[in-house]
Design an enzyme around this catalytic site. Structure first.
Site, PDB file in Angstrom:
ATOM      1  N   HIS A 182       0.833  -1.201   0.000  1.00  0.00           N
ATOM      2  CA  HIS A 182       0.000   0.000   0.000  1.00  0.00           C
ATOM      3  C   HIS A 182       0.869   1.253   0.000  1.00  0.00           C
ATOM      4  O   HIS A 182       0.622   2.193  -0.762  1.00  0.00           O
ATOM      5  CB  HIS A 182      -0.931   0.011   1.213  1.00  0.00           C
ATOM      6  N   HIS A 263       0.557  -2.263   9.057  1.00  0.00           N
ATOM      7  CA  HIS A 263       1.994  -2.546   8.903  1.00  0.00           C
ATOM      8  C   HIS A 263       2.844  -1.977  10.037  1.00  0.00           C
ATOM      9  O   HIS A 263       2.440  -1.083  10.776  1.00  0.00           O
ATOM     10  CB  HIS A 263       2.509  -2.031   7.550  1.00  0.00           C
TER      11      HIS A 263
END
EC number: 3.6.1.-
Length: 301
Positions: A182, A263
């Site tokens: 992303h 993340h």
């Protein structure tokens, strides 16, 4: 006359743009540490996200509409907005589908950036670079690991399973370093769009060119020596340019949401570095290598 800026160094505008991305990642990551709701919400280290039923925010859910219809389809949005800009902005040629030299070089730059996106996220002579990085750092599909437990002679081709293939058979992608796809996509796509629209719009508006280039004889000169006057085009901020800026701005917002809810710090940092490497090749190398510049050109020139 003072010493000219090295062609490999960013201009003042590029410096601002490049600094925005790590700043967003830091702000988002700090928010995740300081926000009581984010700290209290359980976190799934395998999926690198919060559980949907206890997510601290709508944007912390992978099912949020912006993630599903924008980020997941991110390169399609980048592609459509850029092509519309390229074929409608007067600085690149007449408002038609005519292929001008500037549009052709713009298509080459887009192709190189797209190839880097494809190599990193989709395929790189087998598994994509993200998947290869994951397996090289010890990651593996949990089902493969269980099926071959105790078997030291595991077939190497089975170890190179991709994250998509692992999920397709109900497995879990565990154990290695997962470069944030992303972050990579949002940084690469938005920086590509910003580089294209800002340089074209600034030149069309008559702004002074800050970029420098290496000439064939090794001399460093302003990039203006390879450009032609734009004759004061006044329509620099066209609809295409505004759409590009809108897509870029939404990328920045979703980057902030990614930094806050998905993340680890290191995974976001490596996603940023991999994206910056692609931008460096397309927008900085041509300034230093005339042969590359002849093919890729420079935005606005």
């Amino acid at each position: 006359m003072g010493t000219r800026r090295s062609p490999l160094l960013p201009t003042s505008l590029e410096t601002i743009l490049l600094s925005i991305y790590p700043a967003i990642l830091v702000v988002g990551s700090l928010f995740a540490l300081l926000d009581p709701a984010a700290r209290a919400a359980p976190y799934n280290s395998t999926t690198q996200s919060h559980f949907a039923n206890t997510a601290p925010s709508y944007f912390a859910k992978k099912s949020n509409i912006f993630n599903v219809f924008f980020v997941k389809q991110g390169w399609a949005w980048v592609t459509v907005s850029y092509l519309f800009f390229l074929f409608t902005h007067p600085a690149a040629g007449p408002s038609s589908l005519a292929i001008t030299p500037k549009r052709l070089r713009g298509l080459f730059r887009y192709s190189v950036v797209t190839l880097w996106w494809f190599f990193v996220t989709q395929w790189f002579f087998g598994p994509a670079i993200i998947d290869r990085g994951f397996t090289l750092t010890g990651g593996q599909c949990e089902l493969v690991e269980q099926a071959d437990a105790g078997n030291a002679d595991m077939d190497p081709t089975r170890q190179l399973v991709t994250g998509v293939a692992c999920k397709a058979v109900g497995g879990k992608w565990k154990g290695g370093h997962d470069i944030s796809g992303h972050v990579f996509l949002l940084v690469l796509g938005s920086m590509f769009l910003f580089e294209e629209v800002f340089h074209v719009a600034r030149r069309a508006g008559g702004a002074k060119e800050e970029r420098t280039i290496f000439m064939n004889d090794g001399a460093i000169k302003s990039a203006e020596v390879e450009s032609q006057a734009e004759n004061g085009i006044s329509t620099s901020w066209t609809l295409g340019a505004k759409i590009v800026l809108g897509i870029g701005a939404l990328c920045l917002y979703m980057l902030l949401m990614t930094a806050a809810y998905f993340h680890t710090w290191f995974e976001k940092f490596t996603g940023l570095l991999v994206a910056f490497s692609g931008i460096f090749v397309v927008y900085f190398v041509p300034r230093a290598v005339p042969a590359v510049r002849d093919v890729l050109g420079m935005p606005g020139i």
